[in-house]
Design an enzyme around this catalytic site. Structure first.
Site, PDB file in Angstrom:
ATOM      1  N   SER A 156      12.717 -30.899   5.051  1.00  0.00           N
ATOM      2  CA  SER A 156      12.730 -32.151   5.803  1.00  0.00           C
ATOM      3  C   SER A 156      12.409 -33.363   4.939  1.00  0.00           C
ATOM      4  CB  SER A 156      11.683 -32.034   6.912  1.00  0.00           C
ATOM      5  OG  SER A 156      11.377 -33.297   7.434  1.00  0.00           O
ATOM      6  N   TYR A 173       3.322 -31.141   9.987  1.00  0.00           N
ATOM      7  CA  TYR A 173       4.715 -30.673   9.941  1.00  0.00           C
ATOM      8  C   TYR A 173       5.229 -30.728   8.497  1.00  0.00           C
ATOM      9  CZ  TYR A 173       9.814 -30.940  10.385  1.00  0.00           C
ATOM     10  OH  TYR A 173      11.168 -30.759  10.214  1.00  0.00           O
TER      11      TYR A 173
HETATM   12  N1  LIG Z   1      16.688 -32.467  13.619  1.00  0.00           N
HETATM   13  C1  LIG Z   1      16.204 -33.123  12.564  1.00  0.00           C
HETATM   14  O1  LIG Z   1      16.291 -34.358  12.483  1.00  0.00           O
HETATM   15  C2  LIG Z   1      15.553 -32.381  11.425  1.00  0.00           C
HETATM   16  C3  LIG Z   1      15.132 -33.125  10.324  1.00  0.00           C
HETATM   17  C4  LIG Z   1      14.522 -32.457   9.260  1.00  0.00           C
HETATM   18  C5  LIG Z   1      14.377 -31.084   9.292  1.00  0.00           C
HETATM   19  N2  LIG Z   1      14.792 -30.387  10.377  1.00  0.00           N
HETATM   20  C6  LIG Z   1      14.608 -28.928  10.362  1.00  0.00           C
HETATM   21  O2  LIG Z   1      15.850 -28.314  10.707  1.00  0.00           O
HETATM   22  C7  LIG Z   1      15.615 -27.105  11.421  1.00  0.00           C
HETATM   23  C8  LIG Z   1      16.348 -27.127  12.750  1.00  0.00           C
HETATM   24  O3  LIG Z   1      15.871 -28.230  13.502  1.00  0.00           O
HETATM   25  P1  LIG Z   1      16.433 -28.603  14.930  1.00  0.00           P
HETATM   26  O4  LIG Z   1      16.473 -30.081  15.014  1.00  0.00           O
HETATM   27  O5  LIG Z   1      17.654 -27.796  15.208  1.00  0.00           O
HETATM   28  O6  LIG Z   1      15.219 -28.108  15.823  1.00  0.00           O
HETATM   29  P2  LIG Z   1      15.202 -27.215  17.152  1.00  0.00           P
HETATM   30  O7  LIG Z   1      13.794 -27.223  17.627  1.00  0.00           O
HETATM   31  O8  LIG Z   1      16.271 -27.662  18.080  1.00  0.00           O
HETATM   32  O9  LIG Z   1      15.596 -25.788  16.614  1.00  0.00           O
HETATM   33  C9  LIG Z   1      14.656 -24.857  16.125  1.00  0.00           C
HETATM   34  C10 LIG Z   1      14.859 -23.561  16.887  1.00  0.00           C
HETATM   35  O10 LIG Z   1      13.983 -22.599  16.333  1.00  0.00           O
HETATM   36  C11 LIG Z   1      13.434 -21.825  17.382  1.00  0.00           C
HETATM   37  N3  LIG Z   1      12.142 -21.316  16.914  1.00  0.00           N
HETATM   38  C12 LIG Z   1      11.024 -22.024  16.614  1.00  0.00           C
HETATM   39  N4  LIG Z   1      10.037 -21.203  16.217  1.00  0.00           N
HETATM   40  C13 LIG Z   1      10.555 -19.946  16.258  1.00  0.00           C
HETATM   41  C14 LIG Z   1      10.023 -18.659  15.978  1.00  0.00           C
HETATM   42  N5  LIG Z   1       8.754 -18.495  15.582  1.00  0.00           N
HETATM   43  N6  LIG Z   1      10.832 -17.575  16.128  1.00  0.00           N
HETATM   44  C15 LIG Z   1      12.119 -17.717  16.532  1.00  0.00           C
HETATM   45  N7  LIG Z   1      12.672 -18.918  16.836  1.00  0.00           N
HETATM   46  C16 LIG Z   1      11.896 -20.011  16.692  1.00  0.00           C
HETATM   47  C17 LIG Z   1      13.297 -22.768  18.561  1.00  0.00           C
HETATM   48  O11 LIG Z   1      13.291 -22.093  19.805  1.00  0.00           O
HETATM   49  C18 LIG Z   1      14.521 -23.680  18.381  1.00  0.00           C
HETATM   50  O12 LIG Z   1      15.602 -23.242  19.179  1.00  0.00           O
HETATM   51  C19 LIG Z   1      14.105 -26.989  11.544  1.00  0.00           C
HETATM   52  O13 LIG Z   1      13.644 -26.184  10.479  1.00  0.00           O
HETATM   53  C20 LIG Z   1      13.608 -28.410  11.369  1.00  0.00           C
HETATM   54  O14 LIG Z   1      12.295 -28.451  10.876  1.00  0.00           O
HETATM   55  C21 LIG Z   1      15.380 -30.998  11.455  1.00  0.00           C
END
Ligand SMILES: NC(=O)c1ccc[n+]([C@@H]2O[C@H](COP(=O)([O-])OP(=O)(O)OC[C@H]3O[C@@H](n4cnc5c(N)ncnc54)[C@H](O)[C@@H]3O)[C@@H](O)[C@H]2O)c1
Length: 323
Positions: free
Chosen positions: A130, A155
């Site tokens: 991130s 985070y």
């Molecule tokens: N969306 C953004 O702007 C952004 C920015 C930087 C980094 N990220 C990273 O990208 C990745 C995806 O993000 P996103 O926006 O799709 O988030 P999101 O919360 O929509 O997706 C994450 C998914 O992981 C699942 N999850 C969480 N903990 C879990 C566990 N212990 N076991 C199984 N499943 C689990 C959740 O149910 C969720 O569906 C993450 O790693 C997030 O940190 C996202």
């Protein structure tokens, strides 16, 4: 013989479902793992899988990635060639409520996957990191070589911890790993805890919005299709070790994003200007030279194109599902 497949963790998440769809369209076999946790409404996670992956052949496991035994059973059952690790406890502010959720999913969960990657000789791993790990940067745009040892949120600390554990697994076991640092990803099927979602909701419901940082924050908003494209490229490139920014490379002010929401919804928002929230950074702006050079990746979608697409999706989705 078992057919080689790609494991997508967080497969019912915002980014996960788009990546899984694109992989399957490209002919890959995909295994999804998600625990459908209630950080935000799991009905949205169910709907993503049902609607976006309806016409695809996939296998879904409702499992916690930190459950080593349950995860090992999945690795025993399938021939997992690559891991696309997107599952995480996302969001900066929720750490004030449940700090251990970050340690559980982002540290323990990532370690579990690295261990299984080693045990089952997985070909390569791509891990979601991130932009938040840059904290309040000394200069912009931020580069992958910048110092990232002062995370200003839990985070960010756990995301950086994932990268560090990944490096040690690469070093010790020669495991090819690419860590992708995403910058404010947005678009259809996006997350309800993110500003674009809540501003659109407020506009359509005629409610005021809280604008933190007195409206002076800027974000390098990156459209979901561009991100999915970058993740697939990283999986296919199979670099030995890389840390790569995936951002649009063009920061936009929060106020401009709000104007675009107003224009797409046809509503004027009442704005409560408030101070910065703890853990939030003032600005994000990616240097994307490395993504271009290593992955041949270039973002294509402007905020002016992306926000109306999100608002259209929001209207369509909530015309058949109550918010
Ligand atoms: N969306 C953004 O702007 C952004 C920015 C930087 C980094 N990220 C990273 O990208 C990745 C995806 O993000 P996103 O926006 O799709 O988030 P999101 O919360 O929509 O997706 C994450 C998914 O992981 C699942 N999850 C969480 N903990 C879990 C566990 N212990 N076991 C199984 N499943 C689990 C959740 O149910 C969720 O569906 C993450 O790693 C997030 O940190 C996202």
């Amino acid at each position: 013989m078992k057919q080689a497949c790609i494991l997508v963790t967080g497969g019912a998440g915002f980014i996960g479902v788009h990546v899984a769809r694109r992989l399957m369209q490209g002919g890959h076999r995909v295994i999804l793992v998600d625990n459908f946790n209630p950080y935000y409404d799991p009905a949205l996670k169910e709907a993503r899988v049902q609607k976006l992956l309806a016409d695809t052949h996939h296998t879904l496991y409702r499992v916690d990635i930190a459950d080593h035994n349950a995860m090992r059973e999945i690795f025993q059952k399938h021939s997992i060639a690559s891991i696309c690790h997107l599952a995480a406890q996302a969001g900066v502010r929720y750490a004030a409520k449940d700090p251990f959720a970050y340690e559980h999913s982002n540290v323990q969960g990532t370690l579990t996957l690295l261990e299984l990657a080693r045990e089952f000789s997985v070909r390569n791993v791509v891990i979601a990191s991130s932009s938040s790990i840059y904290g309040d940067a000394a200069h912009y745009p931020v580069k992958e070589t910048d110092i990232t040892d002062k995370p200003i949120s839990l985070y960010a600390a756990t995301k950086r911890a994932s990268e560090l554990m990944a490096y040690s697994y690469h070093h010790l076991y020669n495991l090819p790993i690419t860590c992708l640092r995403f910058f404010t990803v947005y678009g259809p099927w996006g997350r309800p805890d993110m500003a674009l979602f809540s501003f659109t909701k407020a506009a359509l419901e005629g409610k005021p919005i809280d604008v933190f940082g007195q409206g002076h924050m800027a974000r390098d908003f990156t459209y979901i299709d561009d991100i999915a494209d970058g993740v697939v490229k990283a999986l296919e490139k199979n670099l030995p070790w890389a840390v790569v920014n995936l951002g649009r490379g063009k920061p936009e002010s929060l106020m401009h994003m709000i104007e675009l929401v107003e224009s797409a919804t046809g509503k004027t928002l009442e704005k409560n200007l408030l101070p910065m929230q703890p853990g939030d950074v003032q600005k994000t702006w990616a240097d994307i030279t490395q993504a271009k050079a290593l992955l041949g990746w270039e973002p294509k979608t402007s905020l002016e194109e992306g926000v109306p697409r999100f608002v259209q999706w929001y209207r369509d989705y909530f015309s058949s599902n109550t918010p």
